[in-house]
Design an enzyme around this catalytic site. Structure first.
Site, PDB file in Angstrom:
ATOM      1  CG  HIS A 159      -6.413  -1.892   6.283  1.00 19.79           C
ATOM      2  ND1 HIS A 159      -5.535  -1.990   5.225  1.00 19.79           N
ATOM      3  CD2 HIS A 159      -7.120  -0.741   6.058  1.00 19.79           C
ATOM      4  CE1 HIS A 159      -5.691  -0.971   4.392  1.00 19.79           C
ATOM      5  NE2 HIS A 159      -6.654  -0.202   4.877  1.00 19.79           N
ATOM      6  CG  HIS A 202     -10.652   1.845   6.760  1.00 23.49           C
ATOM      7  ND1 HIS A 202      -9.625   2.669   7.153  1.00 23.49           N
ATOM      8  CD2 HIS A 202     -10.283   1.329   5.557  1.00 23.49           C
ATOM      9  CE1 HIS A 202      -8.670   2.656   6.242  1.00 23.49           C
ATOM     10  NE2 HIS A 202      -9.041   1.852   5.261  1.00 23.49           N
TER      11      HIS A 202
END
Length: 246
Positions: free
Chosen positions: A164, A166
């Site tokens: 992922h 941010h």
């Protein structure tokens, strides 16, 4: 006559009910200690907090959106090169120009360049893991980076965070900030992640997934993923900071 209680301001779409996770989700263990025990108290912003301090467009260098440019010792970061791009939109689908967008992420081995990261994966001396840019007139943004690796975290017996990135989006002042994260299409760890599972609406999870975009990919160089960020309304991107989405 005043507006009815609970009605959104004229021209603003209400946020979708159940879009954001509840504060207490025991399967996500750290939420047990962080969840408030009393109802929140709304504190109105002051003129100083709502309109300043601000950043200048001249403070952002063009190469800050290119995390492949090298860091520290120089050279090229290790890992799969990717392009992450999309548009920043309001609840009516209109572009939001001139907004500061920042990203931070783990390297290809799943480790952050942060003293608090105790993962025994190696650091990449040529990768900072941080970048920033301004949205264009059409709300567009683009980063060149490497695909982050998954990593274990001490939530349960064998929990792993999916790969992922941010995202942090600033408004007209640093007090106006929204934080979210983007996952990658097809990652089998997404439905296994206790943090993802805090979202009560499966449709909200899909809005956190960057979609493979072969049209924006560069042959023999980098795959591309598209991730549009919607600030409010029923199609809003789930945010970690302000459930209201504004």
């Amino acid at each position: 006559m005043g507006r009815d209680a609970g009605m959104p301001p004229k021209g603003l779409r209400p946020r979708g009910a159940g879009l954001h996770p509840p504060a207490l989700t025991p399967a996500y263990r750290s939420s047990i200690a962080r969840a408030p025990h009393h109802p929140p108290i709304a504190i109105g912003g002051t003129a100083e907090s709502l309109h300043g301090p601000v950043f200048g467009h001249g403070d952002i260098a063009p190469d800050e959106a290119n995390l492949l440019a090298g860091y520290g010792s120089g050279g090229a970061p290790i890992g799969e090169r990717i392009i992450v791009h999309g548009r920043l939109l309001d609840g009516s689908g209109r572009p939001v120009p001139g907004a500061l967008i920042e990203i931070w992420q783990a390297n290809s081995a799943g480790r952050y360049r942060h003293p608090g990261d105790r993962h025994d994966a190696p650091l990449d001396p040529a990768f900072s893991g941080c970048g920033r840019t301004l949205s264009g007139a059409d709300g567009s943004y683009s980063f060149r980076t490497i695909r982050p690796g998954a990593y274990p975290w001490p939530n349960g017996g064998n929990d792993w965070r999916p790969a992922h990135i941010h995202f942090s989006v600033f408004g007209t002042a640093f007090a106006q900030r929204l934080v979210t994260q983007m996952y990658f299409e097809g990652d089998p760890l997404i439905p296994r992640c206790p943090i993802v599972a805090t979202l009560p609406d499966p449709a909200a999870v899909t809005r956190l997934v960057g979609r493979l975009d072969m049209d924006a990919s560069i042959p023999f160089d980098a795959l591309a993923y598209r991730f549009d960020i919607v600030l409010r309304g029923h199609e809003a991107t789930p945010f970690e900071t302000r459930p209201e989405g504004n």
